[in-house]
Design a protein around this motif. Structure first.
Motif, PDB file in Angstrom:
ATOM      1  N   TYR A  29      63.397 -47.374  33.352  1.00 24.84           N
ATOM      2  CA  TYR A  29      63.053 -45.974  33.137  1.00 24.84           C
ATOM      3  C   TYR A  29      64.324 -45.130  33.071  1.00 24.84           C
ATOM      4  CZ  TYR A  29      57.950 -46.253  33.868  1.00 24.84           C
ATOM      5  OH  TYR A  29      56.613 -46.505  33.733  1.00 24.84           O
ATOM      6  N   ILE A  30      64.171 -43.888  32.628  1.00 17.56           N
ATOM      7  CA  ILE A  30      65.278 -42.937  32.600  1.00 17.56           C
ATOM      8  C   ILE A  30      65.304 -42.188  33.928  1.00 17.56           C
ATOM      9  CG2 ILE A  30      66.199 -40.850  31.496  1.00 17.56           C
ATOM     10  CD1 ILE A  30      64.762 -41.813  28.921  1.00 17.56           C
ATOM     11  N   TYR A  31      66.482 -42.094  34.536  1.00 19.90           N
ATOM     12  CA  TYR A  31      66.624 -41.363  35.803  1.00 19.90           C
ATOM     13  C   TYR A  31      67.165 -39.962  35.541  1.00 19.90           C
ATOM     14  CZ  TYR A  31      68.750 -39.610  40.049  1.00 19.90           C
ATOM     15  OH  TYR A  31      69.125 -38.802  41.090  1.00 19.90           O
ATOM     16  N   ILE A  32      66.522 -38.963  36.134  1.00 19.13           N
ATOM     17  CA  ILE A  32      66.971 -37.573  36.008  1.00 19.13           C
ATOM     18  C   ILE A  32      67.193 -37.000  37.403  1.00 19.13           C
ATOM     19  CG2 ILE A  32      66.420 -35.266  35.153  1.00 19.13           C
ATOM     20  CD1 ILE A  32      64.589 -36.680  33.079  1.00 19.13           C
ATOM     21  N   ASP A  33      68.423 -36.621  37.689  1.00 18.58           N
ATOM     22  CA  ASP A  33      68.806 -36.090  38.999  1.00 18.58           C
ATOM     23  C   ASP A  33      68.677 -34.570  38.973  1.00 18.58           C
ATOM     24  OD1 ASP A  33      69.991 -35.321  41.353  1.00 18.58           O
ATOM     25  OD2 ASP A  33      71.765 -36.589  41.138  1.00 18.58           O
ATOM     26  N   ALA A 116      64.589 -21.782  34.545  1.00 21.74           N
ATOM     27  CA  ALA A 116      65.398 -22.335  33.453  1.00 21.74           C
ATOM     28  C   ALA A 116      65.527 -23.852  33.570  1.00 21.74           C
ATOM     29  CB  ALA A 116      66.780 -21.683  33.444  1.00 21.74           C
ATOM     30  N   LEU A 117      65.787 -24.342  34.785  1.00 18.30           N
ATOM     31  CA  LEU A 117      65.994 -25.778  34.957  1.00 18.30           C
ATOM     32  C   LEU A 117      64.685 -26.561  34.909  1.00 18.30           C
ATOM     33  CD1 LEU A 117      68.909 -26.033  37.558  1.00 18.30           C
ATOM     34  CD2 LEU A 117      68.976 -25.842  35.070  1.00 18.30           C
ATOM     35  N   VAL A 118      63.611 -25.970  35.410  1.00 23.19           N
ATOM     36  CA  VAL A 118      62.309 -26.653  35.328  1.00 23.19           C
ATOM     37  C   VAL A 118      61.911 -26.870  33.867  1.00 23.19           C
ATOM     38  CG1 VAL A 118      59.825 -26.350  35.699  1.00 23.19           C
ATOM     39  CG2 VAL A 118      61.415 -26.004  37.590  1.00 23.19           C
ATOM     40  N   LYS A 119      62.173 -25.898  33.014  1.00 20.81           N
ATOM     41  CA  LYS A 119      61.874 -26.044  31.587  1.00 20.81           C
ATOM     42  C   LYS A 119      62.654 -27.215  31.001  1.00 20.81           C
ATOM     43  CE  LYS A 119      60.537 -21.321  30.345  1.00 20.81           C
ATOM     44  NZ  LYS A 119      60.930 -20.082  29.620  1.00 20.81           N
ATOM     45  N   GLN A 120      63.946 -27.316  31.364  1.00 17.83           N
ATOM     46  CA  GLN A 120      64.769 -28.434  30.880  1.00 17.83           C
ATOM     47  C   GLN A 120      64.200 -29.764  31.382  1.00 17.83           C
ATOM     48  OE1 GLN A 120      69.072 -28.237  31.166  1.00 17.83           O
ATOM     49  NE2 GLN A 120      69.029 -26.010  31.278  1.00 17.83           N
ATOM     50  N   GLN A 121      63.821 -29.796  32.670  1.00 16.63           N
ATOM     51  CA  GLN A 121      63.311 -31.038  33.261  1.00 16.63           C
ATOM     52  C   GLN A 121      61.986 -31.461  32.628  1.00 16.63           C
ATOM     53  OE1 GLN A 121      63.187 -29.711  37.304  1.00 16.63           O
ATOM     54  NE2 GLN A 121      65.412 -29.615  37.452  1.00 16.63           N
ATOM     55  N   GLN A 122      61.099 -30.508  32.390  1.00 11.20           N
ATOM     56  CA  GLN A 122      59.810 -30.834  31.776  1.00 11.20           C
ATOM     57  C   GLN A 122      59.985 -31.349  30.355  1.00 11.20           C
ATOM     58  OE1 GLN A 122      57.836 -27.072  32.468  1.00 11.20           O
ATOM     59  NE2 GLN A 122      56.758 -27.836  34.271  1.00 11.20           N
ATOM     60  N   GLU A 123      60.971 -30.811  29.665  1.00 10.15           N
ATOM     61  CA  GLU A 123      61.272 -31.281  28.312  1.00 10.15           C
ATOM     62  C   GLU A 123      61.744 -32.728  28.358  1.00 10.15           C
ATOM     63  OE1 GLU A 123      61.175 -30.882  24.302  1.00 10.15           O
ATOM     64  OE2 GLU A 123      60.599 -29.322  25.738  1.00 10.15           O
ATOM     65  N   MET A 124      62.558 -33.057  29.377  1.00 13.04           N
ATOM     66  CA  MET A 124      63.075 -34.421  29.526  1.00 13.04           C
ATOM     67  C   MET A 124      61.949 -35.421  29.800  1.00 13.04           C
ATOM     68  SD  MET A 124      66.398 -33.707  31.963  1.00 13.04           S
ATOM     69  CE  MET A 124      67.783 -32.681  31.439  1.00 13.04           C
ATOM     70  N   GLY A 134      64.030 -34.658  43.643  1.00 11.40           N
ATOM     71  CA  GLY A 134      64.406 -33.282  43.929  1.00 11.40           C
ATOM     72  C   GLY A 134      63.649 -32.726  45.103  1.00 11.40           C
ATOM     73  N   ARG A 135      63.325 -31.413  45.026  1.00  7.54           N
ATOM     74  CA  ARG A 135      62.612 -30.740  46.110  1.00  7.54           C
ATOM     75  C   ARG A 135      61.174 -30.373  45.720  1.00  7.54           C
ATOM     76  NH1 ARG A 135      67.004 -31.907  47.635  1.00  7.54           N
ATOM     77  NH2 ARG A 135      68.388 -30.810  49.085  1.00  7.54           N
ATOM     78  N   ASP A 136      60.950 -30.157  44.418  1.00  4.64           N
ATOM     79  CA  ASP A 136      59.628 -29.676  43.989  1.00  4.64           C
ATOM     80  C   ASP A 136      59.124 -30.394  42.744  1.00  4.64           C
ATOM     81  OD1 ASP A 136      61.405 -28.701  42.144  1.00  4.64           O
ATOM     82  OD2 ASP A 136      60.667 -26.639  42.167  1.00  4.64           O
ATOM     83  N   ILE A 137      59.538 -31.644  42.570  1.00  2.81           N
ATOM     84  CA  ILE A 137      59.169 -32.370  41.350  1.00  2.81           C
ATOM     85  C   ILE A 137      57.658 -32.637  41.331  1.00  2.81           C
ATOM     86  CG2 ILE A 137      59.675 -34.336  39.862  1.00  2.81           C
ATOM     87  CD1 ILE A 137      62.045 -32.419  40.513  1.00  2.81           C
ATOM     88  N   GLY A 138      57.125 -33.107  42.451  1.00  7.33           N
ATOM     89  CA  GLY A 138      55.701 -33.422  42.502  1.00  7.33           C
ATOM     90  C   GLY A 138      54.793 -32.220  42.677  1.00  7.33           C
ATOM     91  N   THR A 139      55.371 -31.082  43.085  1.00  8.91           N
ATOM     92  CA  THR A 139      54.548 -29.888  43.312  1.00  8.91           C
ATOM     93  C   THR A 139      54.649 -28.878  42.178  1.00  8.91           C
ATOM     94  OG1 THR A 139      56.368 -28.911  44.602  1.00  8.91           O
ATOM     95  CG2 THR A 139      54.634 -30.065  45.830  1.00  8.91           C
ATOM     96  N   ALA A 140      55.826 -28.744  41.556  1.00  9.29           N
ATOM     97  CA  ALA A 140      56.019 -27.698  40.547  1.00  9.29           C
ATOM     98  C   ALA A 140      56.412 -28.232  39.170  1.00  9.29           C
ATOM     99  CB  ALA A 140      57.096 -26.710  41.026  1.00  9.29           C
ATOM    100  N   VAL A 141      57.305 -29.211  39.120  1.00 10.60           N
ATOM    101  CA  VAL A 141      57.808 -29.682  37.825  1.00 10.60           C
ATOM    102  C   VAL A 141      56.797 -30.602  37.153  1.00 10.60           C
ATOM    103  CG1 VAL A 141      59.707 -30.806  36.596  1.00 10.60           C
ATOM    104  CG2 VAL A 141      60.186 -29.512  38.692  1.00 10.60           C
ATOM    105  N   PHE A 142      56.357 -31.639  37.872  1.00  8.10           N
ATOM    106  CA  PHE A 142      55.378 -32.585  37.332  1.00  8.10           C
ATOM    107  C   PHE A 142      54.231 -32.780  38.324  1.00  8.10           C
ATOM    108  CE2 PHE A 142      59.302 -34.120  35.124  1.00  8.10           C
ATOM    109  CZ  PHE A 142      58.904 -33.807  33.837  1.00  8.10           C
ATOM    110  N   PRO A 143      53.379 -31.750  38.491  1.00  9.42           N
ATOM    111  CA  PRO A 143      52.254 -31.906  39.416  1.00  9.42           C
ATOM    112  C   PRO A 143      51.278 -32.993  38.972  1.00  9.42           C
ATOM    113  CG  PRO A 143      52.048 -29.872  38.149  1.00  9.42           C
ATOM    114  CD  PRO A 143      53.421 -30.403  37.885  1.00  9.42           C
ATOM    115  N   GLU A 144      51.371 -33.403  37.687  1.00 13.81           N
ATOM    116  CA  GLU A 144      50.478 -34.447  37.167  1.00 13.81           C
ATOM    117  C   GLU A 144      51.103 -35.835  37.252  1.00 13.81           C
ATOM    118  OE1 GLU A 144      53.270 -33.680  33.811  1.00 13.81           O
ATOM    119  OE2 GLU A 144      52.423 -32.554  35.478  1.00 13.81           O
ATOM    120  N   ALA A 145      52.272 -35.967  37.895  1.00 10.80           N
ATOM    121  CA  ALA A 145      52.953 -37.270  38.002  1.00 10.80           C
ATOM    122  C   ALA A 145      52.026 -38.318  38.604  1.00 10.80           C
ATOM    123  CB  ALA A 145      54.219 -37.134  38.844  1.00 10.80           C
ATOM    124  N   GLU A 146      52.074 -39.522  38.030  1.00 12.11           N
ATOM    125  CA  GLU A 146      51.184 -40.592  38.481  1.00 12.11           C
ATOM    126  C   GLU A 146      51.607 -41.189  39.818  1.00 12.11           C
ATOM    127  OE1 GLU A 146      50.919 -40.489  33.961  1.00 12.11           O
ATOM    128  OE2 GLU A 146      52.504 -40.296  35.472  1.00 12.11           O
TER     129      GLU A 146
END
Length: 232
Positions: A29-33, A116-124, A134-146
Motif C-alpha cells: 500500500y501507499i503510506y501517507i504521513d 487545507a491539509l485534509v483536502k490534500q489527504q482525501q485526494e491522496m 495521524g490524530r484525526d484520520i479515522g474521525t475526520a479525514v476518512f471516517p469511512e475507512a475500513e
C-alpha cells in the motif's frame, strides 16, 4: 483482493508512523504521513518567522501563505521509506526536531491549516490502498475507512522512545523537556476545537506500551487480514 483505507490514529510518539510504514511496505500500500504534513507547515512557520517570542503564530500571514506551501512524499530508494519534501526541499530530518515538535500542536489546531491539509489527504486516498496515520484520520479525514486503529502508551514510555530516537541521531535531548512536550501536546491535541484527538467509535484500541515492534507488526497484520476478508 479489494483495496481498503487503513487509518491509524493516536497520541504523539506512539510509534504510529513506524507501524504504518512497515505495514504499507509489507502489503504493497501507499503510506501517507499526515503528521509530517503538519510538521512541514510548522517548519515553514519557523523559517518564515511566523512565531513570536511567546510562541504565538501570525495566523493571518500563515493563512495568506497556505497556497505557497506544497508538501509531497518521495520514496528513498535505499531505505524504501517515504521522505517529506517542503516546496521541493527534503525536510525529513528537520521536521523531526524538538523545536518543530514544540510548535506543531498549535499549528495543527488552526482550522484553515487542517482544512487545507485534509483536502490534500482525501485526494491522496481516492484510489484507496493507503495507510495513513495521524490524530484525526479515522474521525475526520476518512471516517469511512475500513480499518481504524487507535494507538496509545504511557507518556513516560513515549517520552523515552522520543529521547532514544533523538540520541540515536546524535541530537542533544533532555528527557524532562521531551516528557513535558509530550504531555503538553496531549493536552492541546485532545482539547482543540477542530478535530480533537479521540478514538473513533469503530476503531480498535492498541496499547503498545510493552509490545515489541515484532509483536505490533504481527497484531496489525492480523487486523488487516480480518478487515480485507470482511470486505470481500
Amino acid at each position: 483482493m479489494k483495496k481498503i483505507i487503513i487509518a491509524i490514529d493516536g497520541f504523539s510518539s506512539c510509534g504510529k508512523s513506524t507501524m504504518a510504514k512497515d505495514l504499507a511496505r509489507e502489503i504493497g500500500y501507499i503510506y501517507i504521513d499526515s503528521g509530517a504534513m503538519y510538521r512541514a507547515v510548522t517548519l515553514y512557520c519557523i523559517e518564515q518567522g511566523l512565531f513570536d517570542e511567546a510562541g504565538n503564530i501570525d495566523e493571518e500571514t500563515l493563512k495568506a501563505h497556505m497556497n505557497d506551501i506544497h508538501i509531497s512524499f518521495q520514496l528513498n530508494p535505499e531505505t524504501q521509506r517515504p521522505v517529506t519534501y517542503l516546496n521541493g526541499v527534503n525536510v525529513e530530518d528537520r521536521i523531526r526536531s524538538l523545536e518543530v515538535s514544540s510548535h506543531v500542536s498549535p499549528v495543527a489546531a488552526l482550522g484553515f491549516v487542517r482544512e487545507a491539509l485534509v483536502k490534500q489527504q482525501q485526494e491522496m486516498g481516492k484510489e484507496k490502498g493507503i495507510v495513513m496515520d495521524g490524530r484525526d484520520i479515522g474521525t475526520a479525514v476518512f471516517p469511512e475507512a475500513e480499518l481504524k486503529i487507535f494507538v496509545t502508551a504511557s507518556a513516560e514510555i513515549r517520552a523515552q522512545r522520543r529521547y532514544d530516537e533523538l540520541k540515536a541521531k546524535g541530537q542533544e535531548a533532555s528527557f524532562e523537556d521531551i516528557l513535558r512536550n509530550v504531555e503538553e501536546r496531549d493536552r492541546i491535541d485532545q482539547s482543540r476545537a477542530v478535530s480533537p484527538l479521540r478514538k473513533a467509535d469503530d476503531a480498535i484500541l492498541l496499547d503498545n506500551s510493552y509490545l515489541t515492534i515484532a509483536e505490533q507488526k504481527e497484531w496489525l497484520k492480523t487486523q488487516f487480514e480480518k478487515a480485507t476478508h470482511a470486505t470481500c
